[in-house]
Design a protein around this motif. Structure first.
Motif, PDB file in Angstrom:
ATOM      1  N   UNK A   1       0.833  -1.216   0.000  1.00  0.00           N
ATOM      2  CA  UNK A   1       0.000   0.000   0.000  1.00  0.00           C
ATOM      3  C   UNK A   1       0.861   1.257   0.000  1.00  0.00           C
ATOM      4  N   UNK A   2       1.963   1.179   0.724  1.00  0.00           N
ATOM      5  CA  UNK A   2       2.870   2.343   0.755  1.00  0.00           C
ATOM      6  C   UNK A   2       3.399   2.631  -0.641  1.00  0.00           C
TER       7      UNK A   2
ATOM      8  N   UNK B   1      -4.375  13.714 -10.311  1.00  0.00           N
ATOM      9  CA  UNK B   1      -5.181  12.493 -10.277  1.00  0.00           C
ATOM     10  C   UNK B   1      -5.122  11.674 -11.543  1.00  0.00           C
ATOM     11  N   UNK B   2      -4.206  12.042 -12.457  1.00  0.00           N
ATOM     12  CA  UNK B   2      -4.112  11.304 -13.711  1.00  0.00           C
ATOM     13  C   UNK B   2      -2.667  10.877 -13.918  1.00  0.00           C
TER      14      UNK B   2
ATOM     15  N   UNK C   1      -4.798  -3.426  -5.559  1.00  0.00           N
ATOM     16  CA  UNK C   1      -5.558  -2.925  -6.708  1.00  0.00           C
ATOM     17  C   UNK C   1      -5.902  -1.450  -6.495  1.00  0.00           C
ATOM     18  N   UNK C   2      -5.657  -0.630  -7.519  1.00  0.00           N
ATOM     19  CA  UNK C   2      -6.015   0.792  -7.446  1.00  0.00           C
ATOM     20  C   UNK C   2      -6.748   1.190  -8.721  1.00  0.00           C
ATOM     21  N   UNK C   3      -7.296   2.393  -8.679  1.00  0.00           N
ATOM     22  CA  UNK C   3      -8.116   2.863  -9.792  1.00  0.00           C
ATOM     23  C   UNK C   3      -7.671   4.289 -10.111  1.00  0.00           C
ATOM     24  N   UNK C   4      -7.384   4.565 -11.349  1.00  0.00           N
ATOM     25  CA  UNK C   4      -6.900   5.913 -11.691  1.00  0.00           C
ATOM     26  C   UNK C   4      -7.302   6.247 -13.124  1.00  0.00           C
ATOM     27  N   UNK C   5      -6.687   7.320 -13.656  1.00  0.00           N
ATOM     28  CA  UNK C   5      -7.022   7.762 -15.019  1.00  0.00           C
ATOM     29  C   UNK C   5      -5.761   7.685 -15.867  1.00  0.00           C
TER      30      UNK C   5
ATOM     31  N   UNK D   1       1.142   6.499  -7.032  1.00  0.00           N
ATOM     32  CA  UNK D   1      -0.013   7.282  -7.450  1.00  0.00           C
ATOM     33  C   UNK D   1       0.011   8.684  -6.842  1.00  0.00           C
TER      34      UNK D   1
ATOM     35  N   UNK E   1     -10.739   5.805 -17.235  1.00  0.00           N
ATOM     36  CA  UNK E   1     -10.541   5.165 -15.937  1.00  0.00           C
ATOM     37  C   UNK E   1      -9.816   3.845 -16.156  1.00  0.00           C
TER      38      UNK E   1
ATOM     39  N   UNK F   1      -2.535  -2.441 -10.934  1.00  0.00           N
ATOM     40  CA  UNK F   1      -2.213  -3.469  -9.942  1.00  0.00           C
ATOM     41  C   UNK F   1      -0.758  -3.342  -9.525  1.00  0.00           C
TER      42      UNK F   1
ATOM     43  N   UNK G   1      -7.837   0.414 -14.153  1.00  0.00           N
ATOM     44  CA  UNK G   1      -7.457  -0.321 -12.957  1.00  0.00           C
ATOM     45  C   UNK G   1      -5.960  -0.608 -13.027  1.00  0.00           C
TER      46      UNK G   1
ATOM     47  N   UNK H   1       0.643   3.957  -2.935  1.00  0.00           N
ATOM     48  CA  UNK H   1       0.376   5.375  -2.658  1.00  0.00           C
ATOM     49  C   UNK H   1       1.460   6.256  -3.266  1.00  0.00           C
TER      50      UNK H   1
ATOM     51  N   UNK I   1      -4.357  -2.559 -16.214  1.00  0.00           N
ATOM     52  CA  UNK I   1      -5.229  -3.503 -16.890  1.00  0.00           C
ATOM     53  C   UNK I   1      -5.410  -3.081 -18.354  1.00  0.00           C
TER      54      UNK I   1
END
Lengths: 836, 162
Positions: B49-50, B78-79, B143-147, B56, B152, B156, B154, B53, B114
């Motif tokens: 997770x670190x 955020x992209x 798993x994270x979600x971004x642009x 991203x 959008x 990993x 996914x 983060x 993905x």
């Protein structure tokens, strides 16, 4: 037995099985099921917030854009779903699901708008969830059942209408007077307010612009509207000329209004004169660093210019000339530190005016001289000096040895001789003499005469002896004026070296017969001289023994001045006084002339340029110029609205032929003419006294006093004013309203006049709105109407439903602006939940 | 008869003791083995997770390059910033261990999107690795979600102990 063995083995196996089961039961719960912290719901919220509908590479959303279902491409996906949530939930669900389709996760996830699930991707329903994590965000302007966009409007007052003043001085004369006033823009109004002595015609840029009656008094101005002659004005420099016979202006201004941008100028133009140049004016040395003067002159006579009490120019011209006095020249004469940030008097006049004009007023002057024993110093041997206290002359009394006066009376004689010479230097003047001791005997008297020899012979015969009867001398002098013409200036000089000790029983008593208060009797006689005979009484204290209190009171009541002299300067003092009396043949500030003389001309493009240490940006926004008349002859008040900032302020003084002597703001002295000397005739007289901004408070009081000398200060004119400029908040905003249309407004002003204006100017609808004392109505759902109403409230300073009359109608230009698509203030919470 | 009965009883007691000892040994072995796994997975989860983060974020400095990088981050506003994404890829290619140092981890990682590739590769991380050939004794998937490229996406992150 076989049966028993089987039982044993079966029992062993059963026990072993039970033990194994027990171990497994204990061991199984210890297997690891790791915690799985996830940020997937936070990430989803960020994706929805950061991705705009105009950006997303998605077929379905592009189709919605193409179909016009999505209009604002700058909206985020989150906001767009929110708008669909209000307008079409099917679109909202489709869009949200489209976003979730990109998400590959084994967690259950759902998007809620308020309490309604819009989209989800889950394997188990949330109702069965053991753990739920939530990410929240508020989106504004969205609420189910309401509009999603509204309108806001701003209304403000334009300030492109500028106000410009040309202030005349406290006294400007005598002859045809002109003023230079500049502007860049379109002139919309002009008026004049002046106190003047003669009817006059006005010429604007040499074009006749009306004939006008004089004001009723030199301290009561009249106002003249010259707006009907605006076509005579032009962009740039304008000359306004006042043509009248021996005209003078004792205070006043020209005010113009124009649309354009005002620029701060460092030049103060001087009024033009064609006639006898006689100007008493002033200027404000704001942030003074340098001074320069340009005098455009045509004068065969010597013209002088005095700033403060320093004469910086004195010369004549050979025809028309422009004389430049540089900063270097001025700074070598004037210490700028002494005059910085003050209103400084300036004086422009003709030197030795009495020679230039046919004649000023003739002067009859009496010298009233103390001849008491104390005027004789019998000091050649010690105890002789006591003789004078026995009221005897030196060397003649039995108790005194022989001797002559060595000091005192001799200087008095010389001083009187100088006085006689001084006054009689101008033809038509007369001098009289009245010596006094314990009485005012005719043997020590000489009637008014132009005979220099005879007068000096009388002076030479004076001896010092006896007591001191000042009132006797004054009374004798008064009687001596009995044959004096009423047209003449009457002046009396009373000199004493000691205390009055003989009184008078009446104003015809020359013998000192009263046993009352000798000092008060002397003061009363001086009052009688001035009040009932028009004789100005000056007083001189001679030596350290003079009773100054009495002598000062004599001068005060005699409308004169008090001077202190001694053995060393008494002669020079009499000479000075004789000169001042001649100079005072200017009657107050007015110069009298008769006969023919060549006019002197000071052109109105003459100016003083004040170089400043720092300049200020011209104020922007709504600038209002307010004129507030005094409440009475002594004082006036003005208030600064709480949402306004002061730009500048001046107190204007209609002092007539007198001098504005003192000006006070809230108890602080802001102008004092005595800072520049006691001989006012040599000093200028500002009409506009600048008020320092730092001293201005919310509520302010201005006091003005006038004087001709430092001893006779009186109140000013009830027509004095405070003219101040403020920068005021002039804009208002509506709330978010569903419509923006406009209205035809009827607005009432403080003077009960109404105007009707369309807001916006292009409005042609039928809606009627009112801001009057009788009615207050508008549609609060209309952004333009609401903004306009709020603006009018700001301009209604006293909240009486009338726009304050201080604001000229010309200043009012309401120009609203509108902005579409302002979100409403209501909001909706979006939640993204994950659960397992 | 009596002796026989005693013999069976002794056998049973001895058998029980041996069996019990085996069970106890097994129990403690299992217990210790489980704790070690749990600790390792917790560590991997935390570090995964670190690192996710960090990736991203914008990184440090925000306009970092291979020379100036102090923290690796590939997002702006955020992209995913494709330039930073490529720099990250290049950095792993040139000095994978440096990236581990920057992520402050001693474990290996593999980051991928993905249905997207980066510089012709499926993802970024330990050289020679892809999402299907990871050999690890312990592995965590974040798993994270971004642009990415205006869509959008996914993403990993695998972090694993070989």
């Amino acid at each position: 037995m076989k049966t028993k063995k089987a039982i044993f083995f079966s029992g062993d196996a059963l026990i072993a099985l039970m033990i194994i089961m027990l171990v497994l039961i204990i061991a199984v719960p210890r297997t690891y099921n790791p915690s799985t912290r996830t940020s997937i719901h936070s990430d989803t919220m960020k994706v929805l917030s950061n991705l705009k509908v105009g950006e997303i590479d998605n077929t379905q959303i592009k189709a919605l854009i193409a179909s016009g279902d999505i209009e604002d491409l700058n909206k985020s996906i989150l906001e767009q779903i929110g708008e669909f949530y209000v307008t079409d939930k099917n679109f909202a669900r489709a869009t949200a699901n489209e976003i979730l389709s990109y998400l590959d996760t084994d967690r259950n996830i759902g998007i809620w708008y308020e309490k309604e699930l819009i989209a989800s991707k889950n394997s188990t329903p949330i109702e069965n969830a053991r753990n739920i994590e939530v990410e929240r965000q508020i989106i504004s302007g969205i609420q189910e059942g309401n509009e999603t966009t509204g309108y806001s409007a701003r209304a403000y007052l334009s300030s492109d209408v500028q106000t410009e003043y040309f202030y005349f001085g406290g006294y400007v004369g005598d002859g045809n007077i002109s003023a230079n006033i500049e502007y860049e823009g379109n002139i919309t109004g002009a008026r004049i307010e002046i106190a003047t002595n003669k009817n006059f015609s006005v010429y604007i840029n040499n074009n006749y612009s009306g004939y006008y009656e004089s004001s009723t008094s030199n301290i009561i101005p009249a106002q003249y509207d010259i707006s009907s002659y605006l076509s005579n004005f032009q962009n740039g420099s304008n000359t306004i000329e006042f043509v009248g016979e021996e005209m003078r202006i004792t205070g006043g201004y020209i005010r113009i209004e124009y649309t354009g941008f005002a620029e701060e100028t460092t030049k103060q133009y001087l009024p033009g004169i064609s006639g006898l140049i006689n100007i008493y004016d002033g200027f404000y040395t704001k942030n003074l660093q340098t001074l320069a003067v340009s005098l455009h002159l045509d004068s065969p006579y010597e013209i002088f210019l005095t700033i403060g009490n320093k004469t910086i120019f004195e010369n004549s011209t050979s025809g028309e000339e422009t004389i430049t006095i540089t900063n270097a020249e001025i700074s070598s004469i004037i210490n700028y530190n002494e005059i910085a940030n003050k209103t400084v008097p300036i004086r422009i006049g003709i030197s030795n005016a009495s020679y230039v004009i046919n004649e000023t007023r003739y002067v009859d002057a009496f010298s009233v001289t103390d001849l008491s024993g104390s005027m004789c110093d019998c000091s050649q041997s010690g105890w002789f000096s006591t003789c004078k206290y026995n009221e005897e002359r030196c060397g003649t009394h039995w108790s005194c040895s022989s001797g002559v006066c060595t000091e005192g009376i001799n200087e008095a004689r010389e001083a009187n001789d100088a006085f006689i010479d001084g006054i009689l230097n101008a033809s038509g003047n007369q001098v009289g003499l009245a010596g006094y001791e314990y009485n005012a005997d005719l043997t020590e008297y000489h009637q008014l005469s132009t005979d220099n020899v005879s007068l000096k012979a009388e002076v030479a015969s004076w001896l010092a002896y006896g007591g001191t009867c000042i009132c006797c001398g004054i009374n004798r002098g008064i009687s001596g004026f009995s044959g004096s013409s009423s047209e003449k200036m009457k002046v009396m000089i009373v000199m004493s070296d000691g205390a009055a000790n003989y009184g008078c029983s009446n104003f015809n008593d020359f013998t000192g017969s009263s046993s009352g208060s000798a000092a008060q009797d002397a003061i009363d006689s001086a009052c009688e001289a001035y009040q009932n005979h028009g004789i100005t009484v000056h007083a001189i204290g001679f030596g350290s023994g003079a009773e100054e209190t009495t002598l000062q009171a004599i001068a005060a009541c005699g409308n004169g001045s008090y001077y202190a002299g001694n053995i060393s300067n008494i002669v020079a003092l009499y000479q000075q006084i004789s000169e001042e009396i001649l100079n005072a043949s200017y009657y107050e500030q007015t110069i009298s002339a008769s006969g023919s003389f060549a006019p002197a001309i000071l052109y109105p493009d003459s100016y003083i340029e004040i170089g400043q240490t720092s300049s200020e940006e011209p104020p922007r926004g709504l600038i209002l110029t307010v004129e507030e008349q005094f409440d009475n002859a002594s004082a006036g008040t003005f208030d600064i609205p709480s949402d306004a900032a002061i730009i500048s302020a001046e107190a204007i003084s209609y002092s007539g032929p007198r001098w504005t002597a003192e000006t006070w703001l809230n108890g602080n002295n802001i102008y004092q003419i005595s800072d520049y000397g006691s001989k006012y005739i040599d000093l200028g007289d500002p009409y506009a006294i600048s008020i320092p901004k730092t001293l201005i408070q919310t509520n302010n009081t201005v006091e003005i006093k006038t004087a001709t000398t430092s001893m006779n200060t009186t109140e000013g004119s009830a027509y004095n004013k405070i003219i101040y400029k403020i920068q005021k908040n002039s804009s208002s905003y509506s709330t978010i309203c569903p419509i923006i249309d406009g209205c035809s407004w009827t607005i009432e002003f403080e003077d009960n006049t109404n105007i009707t204006i369309d807001v916006p100017a292009t409005y042609n609808g039928s809606a009627k709105c009112y801001y009057t004392s009788a009615s207050q109505s508008y549609d609060p759902n209309d952004a333009l109407q609401e903004a306009t109403y709020k603006l009018l409230q700001i301009l209604d300073l006293d909240s009486n439903n009338k726009i304050d009359s201080k604001f000229s109608e010309n200043n009012l230009q309401i120009t609203p602006t509108e902005i579409k698509g302002i979100p409403f203030t209501w909001s909706t919470e979006v939640q993204i939940r994950i659960w397992d | 008869m009596t002796k026989k009965a005693q013999a069976w009883g002794t056998d049973l007691a001895i058998g029980f003791m041996i069996f019990s000892a085996a069970i106890v040994f097994f129990y403690f072995y299992s217990f210790n083995y489980t704790n070690e796994t749990e600790d390792m997975l917790q560590i991997l989860t935390y570090e995964g997770n670190y690192i996710a983060d960090a990736i991203m974020s914008s990184g440090s400095p925000t306009d970092w390059t291979n020379e100036t990088v102090q923290e690796i981050g590939i997002e702006d506003d955020g992209k995913i910033n494709e330039t930073k994404f490529e720099r990250f890829f290049n950095l792993t290619q040139s000095d994978y261990n440096k990236t581990k140092t920057l992520f402050q981890t001693r474990y290996d990682y593999y980051f991928f999107l993905k249905n997207e590739s980066i510089m012709g590769s499926e993802g970024i991380g330990k050289p020679g690795t892809n999402s299907t050939n990871i050999q690890a004794s312990n592995l965590i998937k974040v798993t994270r979600f971004t642009i990415y490229k205006n869509k959008p996406t996914t993403v990993y992150l695998y972090i694993f102990e070989p």
